[in-house]
Design a protein around this motif. Structure first.
Motif, short mmCIF file in Angstrom:
data_model
loop_
_atom_site.label_atom_id
_atom_site.label_comp_id
_atom_site.label_asym_id
_atom_site.label_seq_id
_atom_site.Cartn_x
_atom_site.Cartn_y
_atom_site.Cartn_z
N GLN A 120 9.54 76.47 88.72
CA GLN A 120 8.24 75.51 87.66
C GLN A 120 9.73 75.39 86.61
OE1 GLN A 120 5.85 77.74 85.51
NE2 GLN A 120 3.70 76.09 86.68
N SER A 121 9.92 76.01 85.69
CA SER A 121 10.42 75.70 84.64
C SER A 121 11.75 74.41 85.43
CB SER A 121 11.87 76.97 84.18
OG SER A 121 10.09 78.05 83.76
N ALA A 122 12.27 74.59 85.74
CA ALA A 122 13.56 73.81 86.58
C ALA A 122 12.73 72.53 86.85
CB ALA A 122 14.24 74.28 88.03
N GLN A 123 11.63 72.52 87.69
CA GLN A 123 10.44 70.85 87.51
C GLN A 123 10.44 70.37 86.40
OE1 GLN A 123 8.09 73.54 90.32
NE2 GLN A 123 8.39 71.90 92.00
N VAL A 124 9.64 71.01 85.35
CA VAL A 124 9.32 70.68 84.04
C VAL A 124 11.02 69.93 83.54
CG1 VAL A 124 7.88 70.86 82.03
CG2 VAL A 124 7.11 71.84 83.71
N LEU A 125 11.24 70.64 83.44
CA LEU A 125 13.16 70.17 82.78
C LEU A 125 13.87 68.85 83.33
CD1 LEU A 125 15.09 70.64 80.45
CD2 LEU A 125 16.03 71.76 82.19
N GLU A 126 13.24 68.86 84.66
CA GLU A 126 13.71 67.68 85.81
C GLU A 126 13.17 66.47 84.88
OE1 GLU A 126 13.50 66.32 89.96
OE2 GLU A 126 13.48 68.50 89.75
N VAL A 127 11.59 66.54 84.76
CA VAL A 127 10.74 65.73 84.60
C VAL A 127 10.81 65.07 83.24
CG1 VAL A 127 8.53 64.93 83.95
CG2 VAL A 127 9.02 66.55 85.69
N VAL A 128 10.92 66.25 81.95
CA VAL A 128 12.10 65.72 80.98
C VAL A 128 13.29 64.90 81.42
CG1 VAL A 128 12.63 66.93 78.32
CG2 VAL A 128 10.43 67.67 79.94
N THR B 37 -1.65 78.99 80.51
CA THR B 37 -1.51 80.75 79.83
C THR B 37 -0.46 80.19 78.54
OG1 THR B 37 -0.09 81.57 81.07
CG2 THR B 37 -2.34 81.73 81.31
N ARG B 38 -1.55 81.03 77.51
CA ARG B 38 -0.50 80.93 76.65
C ARG B 38 0.99 81.72 76.70
NH1 ARG B 38 -4.54 83.36 72.13
NH2 ARG B 38 -6.23 82.22 72.40
N LYS B 39 0.82 82.14 77.22
CA LYS B 39 2.70 83.19 77.76
C LYS B 39 3.15 81.81 79.02
CE LYS B 39 4.15 86.53 80.50
NZ LYS B 39 3.68 87.80 81.46
N ASP B 40 2.31 81.21 79.54
CA ASP B 40 3.28 80.22 80.49
C ASP B 40 3.76 78.95 79.26
OD1 ASP B 40 2.59 81.58 82.40
OD2 ASP B 40 1.11 79.88 82.97
N HIS C 271 1.28 68.35 84.65
CA HIS C 271 0.44 69.57 84.33
C HIS C 271 1.93 70.70 84.79
CE1 HIS C 271 -2.73 67.00 83.03
NE2 HIS C 271 -2.99 68.06 83.10
N ALA C 272 1.77 71.98 84.56
CA ALA C 272 3.31 72.35 84.92
C ALA C 272 1.94 73.60 86.54
CB ALA C 272 3.08 73.22 84.01
N ASN C 273 0.61 73.50 85.37
CA ASN C 273 -0.21 74.03 86.47
C ASN C 273 -1.83 73.30 86.86
OD1 ASN C 273 0.59 76.51 83.99
ND2 ASN C 273 0.97 77.01 86.06
N ALA C 274 -2.01 73.62 88.01
CA ALA C 274 -3.19 73.00 87.86
C ALA C 274 -4.12 72.73 86.80
CB ALA C 274 -3.64 73.20 89.18
N LEU D 126 2.27 69.90 88.70
CA LEU D 126 3.07 70.47 89.76
C LEU D 126 1.94 71.77 90.48
CD1 LEU D 126 5.91 71.45 87.46
CD2 LEU D 126 5.78 70.06 89.41
N PHE D 127 1.53 71.46 91.50
CA PHE D 127 0.71 72.62 91.87
C PHE D 127 0.88 73.87 92.57
CE2 PHE D 127 -2.81 73.62 95.35
CZ PHE D 127 -3.42 73.94 94.76
#
Length: 198
Positions: A1-9, A23-26, A88-91, A117-118
């Motif tokens: 998930q982190s790698a996919q978000v970084l790829e978009v950024v 979540t806050r933790k995420d 959206h890192a989560n649905a 990302l789902f």
């Protein structure tokens, strides 16, 4: 998930973007990972003190920060028209939330990217959080299940995403012919379907 978000950024260097997490933790985990990769970003969630939230919001609006990683607590009244992407890192909890949150990209009329990302576990987390927040009566439980079915269908159905959204909101769908909307992953041929047997 982190790698996919970084790829978009990384597809949008020095451009404004919002990453929504469940979540806050995420939020903290993703913001920390992006910062470690050299991304100008800040976390934003209701658990942060008011000064930190204000600093993140002001930095983003004044374009001193490229990215805010946030829960749904972020976005109301944000006046930055040149947001180039929303991830959206989560649905999200519903199609209404998705529409509102993704609608923060491209308000200047220029092209913007929205990525969802789902994982089916996102829906289970939404159920858990809703039940943790208080008593869910039968009607609210039914409404929650309907919302989760709809966002799950939006995420995985091999149908034009624009069509699903417009029909959900009872708006007329006018696609540009056989190519569909010409903008979503399905219509651009970026998805891979299952075999007939599957």
């Amino acid at each position: 998930q982190s790698a996919q978000v970084l790829e978009v950024v990384r597809r949008h260097p020095e451009e404004g973007g919002i990453v929504y997490a469940q979540t806050r933790k995420d939020v903290e985990r993703l913001a920390s990972g992006l910062a470690a990769a050299g991304v100008s970003c800040a976390p934003y969630h209701a658990g942060l003190n008011a000064d930190l939230r204000r600093t993140a919001q002001d930095g983003f609006v004044k374009e001193k920060l490229d990215v805010v990683v946030a829960t749904i607590a972020f976005g109301m009244g944000i006046d930055r028209s040149n947001v180039r992407y929303v991830v959206h890192a989560n649905a999200p909890r519903s199609l209404e939330h998705y529409q509102q949150e993704s609608g923060r990209a491209g308000r200047d009329g220029l092209e913007a990217e929205c990525v969802l990302l789902f994982s089916a576990s996102d829906l289970a987390t939404h159920r858990f959080l809703a039940q943790k927040d208080g008593n869910l009566g039968p009607e609210r439980q039914k409404a929650l299940e309907r919302q989760l079915r709809e966002i799950g269908r939006f995420a995985v159905a091999p149908l034009c995403r624009h069509r699903i959204l417009t029909e959900h909101f009872d708006a007329p769908y006018s696609a540009a012919g056989e190519a569909g909307c010409g903008a979503c992953d399905v219509c651009l041929g970026e998805t891979k379907g299952l075999t007939e047997a599957d």
